[in-house]
Design a protein around this motif. Structure first.
Motif, PDB file in Angstrom:
ATOM      1  N   ASN A 191      64.566   4.203 -20.204  1.00 37.64           N
ATOM      2  CA  ASN A 191      64.816   3.937 -21.622  1.00 37.64           C
ATOM      3  C   ASN A 191      63.644   4.372 -22.491  1.00 37.64           C
ATOM      4  N   LYS A 192      62.416   4.055 -22.038  1.00 39.29           N
ATOM      5  CA  LYS A 192      61.228   4.438 -22.818  1.00 39.29           C
ATOM      6  C   LYS A 192      61.080   5.970 -22.874  1.00 39.29           C
ATOM      7  N   LEU A 193      61.335   6.641 -21.757  1.00 34.01           N
ATOM      8  CA  LEU A 193      61.232   8.108 -21.763  1.00 34.01           C
ATOM      9  C   LEU A 193      62.319   8.735 -22.641  1.00 34.01           C
ATOM     10  N   ALA A 194      63.535   8.193 -22.586  1.00 29.93           N
ATOM     11  CA  ALA A 194      64.616   8.716 -23.436  1.00 29.93           C
ATOM     12  C   ALA A 194      64.282   8.506 -24.909  1.00 29.93           C
ATOM     13  N   GLU A 195      63.725   7.334 -25.247  1.00 31.73           N
ATOM     14  CA  GLU A 195      63.304   7.074 -26.636  1.00 31.73           C
ATOM     15  C   GLU A 195      62.198   8.043 -27.053  1.00 31.73           C
ATOM     16  N   LEU A 196      61.268   8.287 -26.139  1.00 33.13           N
ATOM     17  CA  LEU A 196      60.170   9.215 -26.432  1.00 33.13           C
ATOM     18  C   LEU A 196      60.715  10.619 -26.692  1.00 33.13           C
ATOM     19  N   ILE A 197      61.633  11.053 -25.863  1.00 36.78           N
ATOM     20  CA  ILE A 197      62.245  12.374 -26.065  1.00 36.78           C
ATOM     21  C   ILE A 197      62.971  12.403 -27.408  1.00 36.78           C
ATOM     22  N   ARG A 198      63.739  11.355 -27.683  1.00 41.97           N
ATOM     23  CA  ARG A 198      64.488  11.296 -28.944  1.00 41.97           C
ATOM     24  C   ARG A 198      63.556  11.329 -30.156  1.00 41.97           C
ATOM     25  N   ASP A 199      62.514  10.490 -30.131  1.00 42.91           N
ATOM     26  CA  ASP A 199      61.671  10.317 -31.317  1.00 42.91           C
ATOM     27  C   ASP A 199      60.544  11.334 -31.436  1.00 42.91           C
TER      28      ASP A 199
END
Length: 198
Positions: free
Chosen positions: A127-135
């Protein structure tokens, strides 16, 4: 006294990391870890009552380190494309320089299907990596006029990118690709992501 406790705890975690990367979670016992760390089994169980406690602590440490490393790696990028390339480079470098780390994450991912503690750690990292990629990598919703991504949210795109990187890492470790094949796979992946993002 606290330093001595911390040192023995760190020694145990290092031994667990070493054994886990060589043999996998299912094939490592607490006795194996005590022997590898050169500590009494009683000291090991003093720090970690169960094998699950020990590997949950190791997973937590690895998740934090991995996330910090990814953040550091992509911060140097000035553009979306450059940050995406740096993220891809991070995964490629892990595979070539620290395959043991990726092996452990893959093992934890498999164990997470049945183990709630591991599931929490692995889900948190994803979840944190997906958020990082998104943001921080995409930094915007996909363009409405994009032929491929125009109808999908940045959340969905970030999860597909992460899944592609993770899945590719799994395939590479499983089949033992050469450096040339690895470069080709990640080069193609970067090109496809760039095409899809436009």
């Amino acid at each position: 006294m606290n330093n001595q406790r911390e040192n023995s705890r760190d020694k145990i975690l290092e031994a667990a990391f070493s054994l886990l990367s060589k043999k996998g979670y299912a094939n490592v016992s607490m006795r194996d870890i005590a022997a590898e760390a050169q500590v009494a089994l009683g000291l090991l169980t003093y720090h970690f009552r169960t094998k699950e406690n020990l590997f949950t602590a190791l997973a937590s440490k690895l998740v934090s380190k991995c996330f910090e490393d990814v953040v550091t790696a992509i911060q140097a990028g000035q553009s979306e494309e450059e940050r995406m390339r740096l993220l891809s480079d991070y995964f490629r470098n892990i595979l070539t320089e620290h395959p043991d780390v990726m092996k452990i994450f893959l093992d934890f991912s498999i164990q997470a299907m049945w183990n709630r503690s591991f599931r929490f750690q692995v889900t948190y990292l994803f979840n944190k990596l997906a958020e990082l990629i998104r943001d921080d990598v995409l930094s915007k919703e996909p363009s409405a006029d994009s032929l491929v991504l125009g109808k999908y949210s940045a959340d969905a795109v970030s999860k597909v990118i992460l899944g592609s990187l993770y899945g590719t890492a799994f395939q590479v470790l499983l089949t033992g690709k050469s450096k040339q094949e690895l470069e080709e796979i990640f080069g193609l992946g970067n090109t496809l992501i760039e095409i899809c993002s436009k």
